[in-house]
Design a protein around this motif. Structure first.
Motif, PDB file in Angstrom:
ATOM      1  N   GLU A   1      68.262  25.937  -8.784  1.00  0.00           N
ATOM      2  CA  GLU A   1      66.958  25.538  -8.253  1.00  0.00           C
ATOM      3  C   GLU A   1      65.869  26.113  -9.162  1.00  0.00           C
ATOM      4  O   GLU A   1      65.918  27.280  -9.542  1.00  0.00           O
ATOM      5  CB  GLU A   1      66.781  26.091  -6.833  1.00  0.00           C
ATOM      6  N   LEU A   2      64.938  25.245  -9.526  1.00  0.00           N
ATOM      7  CA  LEU A   2      63.814  25.707 -10.332  1.00  0.00           C
ATOM      8  C   LEU A   2      62.562  25.680  -9.468  1.00  0.00           C
ATOM      9  O   LEU A   2      62.269  24.681  -8.814  1.00  0.00           O
ATOM     10  CB  LEU A   2      63.596  24.773 -11.540  1.00  0.00           C
ATOM     11  N   ARG A   3      61.866  26.811  -9.482  1.00  0.00           N
ATOM     12  CA  ARG A   3      60.581  26.827  -8.756  1.00  0.00           C
ATOM     13  C   ARG A   3      59.493  27.107  -9.771  1.00  0.00           C
ATOM     14  O   ARG A   3      59.504  28.141 -10.429  1.00  0.00           O
ATOM     15  CB  ARG A   3      60.591  27.926  -7.693  1.00  0.00           C
TER      16      ARG A   3
ATOM     17  N   ALA B   1      56.331  24.816 -18.747  1.00  0.00           N
ATOM     18  CA  ALA B   1      56.080  25.580 -17.514  1.00  0.00           C
ATOM     19  C   ALA B   1      57.015  26.782 -17.409  1.00  0.00           C
ATOM     20  O   ALA B   1      58.072  26.831 -18.025  1.00  0.00           O
ATOM     21  CB  ALA B   1      56.298  24.678 -16.294  1.00  0.00           C
ATOM     22  N   ALA B   2      56.583  27.764 -16.626  1.00  0.00           N
ATOM     23  CA  ALA B   2      57.449  28.906 -16.276  1.00  0.00           C
ATOM     24  C   ALA B   2      58.121  28.606 -14.942  1.00  0.00           C
ATOM     25  O   ALA B   2      57.520  27.982 -14.068  1.00  0.00           O
ATOM     26  CB  ALA B   2      56.622  30.173 -16.187  1.00  0.00           C
ATOM     27  N   TYR B   3      59.344  29.077 -14.798  1.00  0.00           N
ATOM     28  CA  TYR B   3      60.078  28.811 -13.552  1.00  0.00           C
ATOM     29  C   TYR B   3      60.726  30.086 -13.022  1.00  0.00           C
ATOM     30  O   TYR B   3      61.193  30.931 -13.789  1.00  0.00           O
ATOM     31  CB  TYR B   3      61.190  27.792 -13.786  1.00  0.00           C
TER      32      TYR B   3
ATOM     33  N   PRO C   1      53.782  30.777  -7.214  1.00  0.00           N
ATOM     34  CA  PRO C   1      54.607  29.567  -7.096  1.00  0.00           C
ATOM     35  C   PRO C   1      53.714  28.376  -6.746  1.00  0.00           C
ATOM     36  O   PRO C   1      52.811  28.480  -5.925  1.00  0.00           O
ATOM     37  CB  PRO C   1      55.568  29.875  -5.958  1.00  0.00           C
ATOM     38  N   THR C   2      53.996  27.277  -7.397  1.00  0.00           N
ATOM     39  CA  THR C   2      53.202  26.088  -7.131  1.00  0.00           C
ATOM     40  C   THR C   2      53.756  25.285  -5.980  1.00  0.00           C
ATOM     41  O   THR C   2      53.116  24.368  -5.483  1.00  0.00           O
ATOM     42  CB  THR C   2      53.188  25.170  -8.363  1.00  0.00           C
TER      43      THR C   2
END
Lengths: 129, 535, 383, 348
Positions: free
Chosen positions: A83-85, A49-51, A92-93
């Motif tokens: 923090e990873l989003r 995933a991308a963050y 953004p999920t």
């Protein structure tokens, strides 16, 4: 006379302690953020995933960190928060992971592996060579 | 068992490198007593004071013999701080004050009250802040005790001279421990009205129970203020006198000593001089410590004129002023022509020469050979001992002629040295003095000023120097004006002796006059001096 | 009578112009050059404000030796060296921000104390020519500093950060950038009033230094220093340890200079390892003298007036030079000339004035003495 | 024995002894680290001839009691003016050099007179004032080099720039005019710059002779004891000015000799620090703030230039790093500090 000696010695000790404190809280660490595959103790974490990455409340980089990429953050002092989003297709999920980590003064340059962190592993942080 | 004396000195003696300056001095001072101390130059006053005040100079030169008991305890001070701690204060002749400070700051110099401070615990008591209200209070108290009109906030440099002296006294009084105050000629630089106030202050201090040792050359002051008077001569106490039972003449007698009848060395030759060669009119000289305050004097051609007086009274200023070494004002007429004052070159050109009292400081080039020292002035002023090349464009030093001149004088004056190339520094004092004389003689002067020619040289050399001067005077008819602190010396060589007191001529006496007359003149008894002369 | 002139008190207006010749000259220069430079007032004020925060602390470090009668302490370059050593070390250790600045100060303190102690001892031996000796000592210590930084660091003193080392593996590079602490003191709280940036914390630190100096003057030690400065012999007779007092004054000055250098460099953001400290002495002394101080008298006010006047001329002159003659290089040379010229002029003026004043004092004392003696004689005659 | 040794050390002076032995040591180890001794000697001689006159220029002022001439740059500037004006007039060869000398002397007299006047006004503070007068004179002249209307294309910037170049070659004018005069070779690596050495010797002779004239005697007396001189009717201030002018003239000649040997006229900031090496050299030779002898000049110039030549070559080869500049700074400035802290007679 003796009293003065005690006061002076303790003052010097105090100043040395102050120096150490300043050293610790002023120490700058280079944190490399790797969104790459990593194998620790036989377990492999793959970057998928991308963050968007936030360190101590500040966003690192303008865009999200895609798999296979690396970014750099500079942090000052011993304790920090990352923090990873998760981002998918530029949006953004809503999934987010918050993790606290500590750095010792010896750790000038460390690497944080994002997939490991996302997977909940405790050994996401290791020193760069 | 309390000692009734504050200070007791028992058989105190002191010598500097074998040269005895004090012999078995016994001095007792009670609290609240004012002791006057008088004596000629070199009588040992200052050494005595230095011993009491613990000057480190005394300690460094081997201390003293005898016993000093102060406030019931035997003491032997190594430095003035010890003496200050013990309670001895000193008021100096020259002010020891900070001109840019107010009276308050000076009075409390290094004894300032402070307010404690946390930082002092870390560093030093010195980082405590000054307690100004307390400082002002204490300064006012000290001034109040003196009952003088002194503004505690006034800067010392803006004060009249008298007030500076009060400031010094107030500083000593301020030290609570002060029990004995030494006052070394505190009135010397003051006018009479200012001096009167200081005298009152001294009495006031004594009434507070502080003992005072008071040194002055003004006999009137000594007689008015002191409880008793100690006369020193040649390092010994001659006499202790009570003011009520004595007079100025008696003091002077003890101070200079009586003539012993035979008057062996005194110049008894009566010579007649008619022509005036040098006329001094209203001469003022600003020489620190030796100021001349309007002197008029005529010097006859061919005579030897002695100038005497106590140190600091101005006798040295006359020669220095005329020769242009210190700023002078007035008129000096030499052979009918006025001399340009403050122009040494021109004065030397006209035929006057000077042998300075400051042999090592002004008189000699210590790091140059003798031949230079002797020939230098003649070379520079008269252009002698030079070889001219290119029509005088290049004036080459004629080292051979210079050496010859030097050798000539070495022989004539019997200067003891290895060769004329020896450095002046390496000679003894007496031989250095002879070099100075040779330097002056080499100019063939018509008038020669000689200041303190025998200071610091041994007795044999003294006689040689004086004989040389006499011989030179007789042979060449050179007018000599000799200034000296030693009266006997002046009496052996001079035709007339002028005594200087407070920058003025107190009187002129023949060398055959009684010693006491000289003594009185030195102490400023001008009127009686004149009277004696007329007797 | 010709001597009566000297008795008159000197015309106060004339006295003022003589005392403040240098600042007046600078004000005149600014009045002419500022409009010519074409710089906007806001820009100019901002620049002056920057220089004020950058330089004031350093210049303040000159005040205490003046108090102790030791003249302009050209030895502050040694304080500057101590400060730089502190900065080099924290850069290597990667300590950043305000803690970095404080740590640099903490490290430089003992070094500055040692330097100051050494300087004090040397200056005590060179009594009467402290200024030239202090200056030469600065040059000399520059050699020692080079030995330490150019040859010692990376060899004897471990340096981990290869980026500040020369390519040969030891010795610090000519220029190192202070990214970690650049203006971090200035930026803690920064006010912006009508486009003028005001770094409050730096100003507060400077104010603290001023308070320290004001307080110090009121202490016993300060008073002793003043006494020593006025008359060493009298101080000694009063029981003050003259030598120690003088050494302390130099130590304080050197330590303050070390802090001053750190404040200066955090504002600039780079160290010229082998040049930054060299000229600090000249510029600080020149600025203080422009502020109307002299070798024996310098106040906090002189510092601020000096910084403003000196640096305004500095900012304005290259531009004015370019407008006037069309050469920017000229302005550059002009700055250097101004710096040295101001020092030469002020020191010469001071020495000269002292001699004249001593002569006037003497004449005045003589006249007074004469007058009082004559008065007394007249009174005596009347009786 | 120990006392005698102490006496000898005291006499020669510890720093002098240390540096002389250091130099000797450098010469001894030179062959072992691959430095040729003969080229080293050649360099030392060349630099001695080149710098000696600047060291000599300090002599009159120390003799007259004016102290170390920290304002030496004024003489250097006079020399620079002489050089550039002579070049501007395009006079080449020996005539050009003589013209430069004449012009320099004229400027040196003017500068020296004004400088002397100033030094008399600041007695007691001469050295610090002189330093900054020297510095400000150099920076003032930097402005002047830009502004003065020189036209010779050999001297001004080729294009775009303003004013004179920072370095101007003396090639084609009077390059090596003295060095090559009667010069000869010893072996393959030693060239003796006879002319420059002769010129240096001539100036030494002139200075030596001057101090044997009436005026020179007066100057020495003023330096030994100004009070004595004054009491002998000598105008101390005038004699001091004479000594300053004299020093300034020699410094001007010194820089001309330097330039003809070096091959370049260096302007702008180049002369800024020129006083210090010369001062260090004379101190190294045994002079003090108040005393100097001719051999101090010669020995000092030789020792100092010896160190400057030998340290880069030997030390660099030895420890493979260029510490020569640092060593030069430490030695020359340390020497000056040492001399300033020596106690001397207190004079009013």
């Amino acid at each position: 006379m003796k009293k003065k000696l005690i006061i002076r010695t303790s003052l010097i000790v105090l100043l040395i302690i102050l120096g150490i404190i300043l050293f610790v809280i002023g120490k700058q660490h280079k944190v490399l953020l790797d969104n790459r595959d990593l194998t620790i103790d036989g377990v492999t974490y793959t970057a998928e995933a991308a963050y968007e990455i936030w360190v101590d409340g500040e966003k690192v980089g303008r865009t999200a960190l895609n798999p296979g990429r690396r970014n750099v953050a500079y942090v000052v002092g011993p304790s920090h928060e990352i923090e990873l989003r998760e981002v998918k297709n530029g949006k953004p999920t809503g999934d987010s992971i918050v993790k606290k980590f500590r750095l010792s003064v010896k750790q000038s340059e460390v690497i944080i592996n994002i997939p490991a962190l996302a997977a909940g592993s405790d050994s996401f942080l290791y020193e760069a060579d | 068992m309390k000692d009734k004396f504050l200070l007791r000195m028992e058989n105190v003696s002191k010598d500097f490198y074998g040269n005895t300056v004090l012999k078995n001095v016994n001095l007792n001072v009670k609290p609240g007593e004012i002791v006057g101390l008088v004596g000629e130059n070199g009588a040992g006053k200052s050494t005595l004071m230095k011993i009491i005040f613990g000057s480190s100079e005394i300690y460094e030169t081997g201390g003293y013999n005898g016993k000093i008991i102060f406030a019931g305890e035997e003491v032997n001070f190594r430095s003035s701080f010890d003496a200050l701690q013990a309670g001895i204060g000193m008021v100096h002749q020259e002010f020891v004050l900070i001109p840019g400070y107010s009276a308050t700051e000076n009075i409390l110099l290094n004894t300032e009250p402070t307010r404690p401070n946390i930082l002092a615990e870390v560093f030093d008591e010195r980082v405590n802040t000054l307690d100004w209200p307390e400082m002002k209070k204490r300064a006012k108290e000290a001034i109040g005790l003196l009952e003088v009109d002194l503004d505690p906030d006034m800067l010392v440099k803006e004060m009249p001279v008298g007030h500076r002296q009060f400031t010094e006294i107030a500083r000593e009084i301020n030290r609570e421990s002060t029990k004995l105050l030494i006052m070394d000629e505190p009135t010397a630089v003051l006018t009479e009205s200012e001096a009167d106030v200081v005298l009152k202050v001294i009495k006031k201090i004594a009434s507070m129970g502080i003992a005072v040792i008071f040194i002055s050359h003004r006999l009137k002051e000594i007689l008015t203020v002191c409880d008793y008077i100690v006369v020193l001569r040649d390092g010994e106490i001659q006499k202790e006198l009570r003011p009520a039972e004595t007079n100025e003449r008696e003091i002077a007698e003890y101070m200079v000593g009586k003539d012993l009848g035979e008057k062996s060395g005194v110049n008894r030759e009566k010579r007649e001089f008619n022509e005036t060669i040098l006329k001094i009119e209203n001469l003022w000289v600003d020489m620190p410590g030796e100021q001349v305050n309007g002197i008029s004097l005529e010097v006859k051609k061919g005579e030897i004129l002695g100038i005497g007086g106590l140190t600091g009274q101005g006798k040295l200023g006359i020669a220095n002023g005329i020769m242009g070494l210190y700023p002078a004002e007035g008129r000096v007429i030499f052979k009918g022509e006025e001399l340009p004052l403050n122009n040494t070159r021109e004065i030397l050109n006209r035929g006057l020469a000077f042998v300075s009292e400051d042999r090592r400081g002004i008189g000699l080039l210590l790091d140059q050979p003798l031949n230079w020292n002797i020939a230098f002035t003649a070379m520079q002023v008269k252009g002698e001992y030079l070889k001219n090349y290119l029509g005088g464009l290049i004036k080459w030093r004629d080292d051979e002629a210079i050496s010859q001149l030097a050798r000539e004088y070495i022989e004539r004056l019997n200067i003891k040295c290895f060769s004329e190339r020896q450095y002046a520094r390496e000679l003894s004092g007496g031989n250095q003095q002879k070099v100075c004389l040779a330097k002056a003689f080499a100019l063939n002067p018509e008038v020669l000023f000689v200041s303190e020619p025998t200071r610091g040289i041994d007795i044999g050399a003294k006689k040689l120097v004086l004989d040389t001067l006499r011989l030179y005077n007789r042979e060449y008819g050179t007018t000599i004006i000799i200034t000296s602190s030693e009266l006997e010396e002046l009496r052996t060589i001079s035709d007339r002796i002028a005594i200087i007191n407070e920058g003025k001529i107190a009187g002129i006496l023949p060398p055959t006059a009684d010693r006491v007359e000289f003594g009185l003149l030195m102490l400023g008894k001008m009127e009686t001096g004149e009277g004696v002369l007329n007797e | 009578m010709k001597n009566q002139d000297s008795l008159k008190t000197v015309n106060p207006v004339k006295q003022f112009f003589i005392n403040y010749a240098v600042p007046i000259l600078f004000i005149i220069m600014i009045v002419f050059a500022a409009p010519m430079s074409g710089l906007s007032p806001v820009f100019l004020i901002n620049e002056v404000m920057t220089r004020l925060t950058r330089n004031s602390f350093l210049i303040l470090s000159l005040l205490i030796p003046v108090l102790a009668g030791m003249g302009m302490n050209f030895g502050i370059v040694m304080g500057a060296m101590a400060g730089q050593i502190g900065l080099i070390l924290i850069t290597d250790w990667q300590i950043v921000g305000v803690p970095g600045i404080l740590l640099a100060m903490l490290i430089s303190t003992p070094i500055a104390i040692v330097f100051g102690y050494f300087t004090g001892i040397v200056l005590n031996k060179a009594r009467g020519r402290e200024m030239v000796t202090g200056m030469m000592l600065g040059y000399f210590m520059n050699g020692i500093y080079q030995l330490l930084v150019l040859y010692g660091m990376g060899k004897i003193i471990p340096i981990r950060d290869k980026s500040i080392l020369l390519s040969r593996g030891y010795g610090i590079r000519n220029a190192i950038s202070l990214d970690g602490i650049r203006q971090s003191l200035d930026n803690v709280i920064k006010l912006d009033i009508m486009g003028i940036q005001i770094p409050l914390v730096t100003l507060a630190v400077i104010a603290l230094n001023c308070l320290f100096i004001i307080w110090f003057r009121k202490t016993k030690l300060g008073q002793d220093m003043r006494t020593v400065g006025q008359d060493m012999e009298v101080a000694r007779m009063a029981g003050i340890d003259v030598e120690k007092t003088r050494i302390i004054s130099i130590i304080i000055s050197t330590v303050l200079a070390a802090y001053g250098m750190i404040i200066y460099l955090q504002n600039i953001g780079t160290i010229n390892t082998y040049n930054s400290h060299e000229q600090i002495g000249f510029f600080a002394v020149a600025a203080l003298l422009v502020g109307g101080a002299s070798v024996s008298r310098a106040s906090i006010l002189n510092v601020f007036i000096g910084v403003v006047l000196f640096h305004t001329v500095f900012i304005v002159s290259p531009r004015a030079g370019k407008e006037l003659i069309g050469s920017a290089q000229l302005g550059e040379y002009f700055r250097v000339f101004i710096t040295y010229g101001v020092i030469a002029f002020s020191l010469a003026l001071y020495a000269w004035r002292n001699r004249i004043e001593a002569e006037n004092e003497r004449k005045k004392a003589m006249m007074l003495r004469r007058a009082s003696l004559q008065n007394e004689a007249e009174e005596g005659g009347n009786l | 024995m120990n006392e005698r040794l102490k006496g000898i050390i005291e006499n020669i002076g510890l720093p002098r002894l240390l540096i002389a032995s250091f130099l000797l040591l450098l010469f001894i180890i030179a062959p072992f680290v691959g430095v040729r001794v003969d080229t080293s000697i050649n360099d030392v001689i060349a630099r001695f001839a080149m710098n000696g006159i600047l060291v000599l220029s300090l002599f009159p002022m120390i003799k007259s009691g004016c102290g170390l001439n920290f304002g030496l740059q004024l003489g250097v500037i006079a020399g620079l003016l002489g050089a550039v004006i002579s070049l501007e007039m395009k006079v080449t060869g020996f005539a050009g050099f003589v013209l430069a000398i004449i012009i320099s002397i004229v400027f040196a007299i003017i500068f020296g007179y004004l400088y002397g006047l100033l030094l008399n006004k600041v007695k007691g503070e001469e050295m610090v004032v002189a330093t900054y007068v020297g510095f400000s004179a150099v920076s003032f002249m930097s402005i002047m080099w830009l502004l003065l209307p020189f036209k010779n294309p050999d001297m001004i910037w080729a294009y775009g720039g303003e004013g004179l170049r920072t370095t101007i070659s003396t090639e084609g004018y009077w390059h090596h005019i003295l060095n090559d005069f009667l010069s000869f070779q010893i072996g393959s690596h030693i060239t003796i710059p006879t002319g420059a050495l002769l010129f240096f010797a001539l100036l030494c002779l002139i200075v030596w002779a001057f101090f044997r004239t009436k005026a020179g005697t007066a100057m020495e007396a003023v330096g030994s004891n100004p009070d004595y001189a004054r009491s002998c009717g000598i105008d101390v201030d005038r004699v001091r000015i004479q000594s300053v002018i004299f020093s300034t003239i020699i410094a001007a000649l010194g820089i001309l000799v330097y330039q003809q040997s070096f091959g370049f006229i260096q302007l702008y900031n180049a002369p800024l620090m020129m006083a210090f090496p010369a001062i260090a050299a004379i101190l190294l030779g045994g002079a003090s703030v108040t005393k100097v002898k001719m051999w101090n000049v010669l020995l000092g110039a030789l020792l100092f230039q010896g160190i400057l030549t030998m340290t880069p070559s030997v030390i660099n080869n030895l420890i493979k790093s260029d510490m020569s500049e640092t060593i030069r700074i430490i030695i020359s400035n340390g020497m000056i500090v040492y001399a300033l802290t020596r106690r001397m007679k207190v004079r009013s």
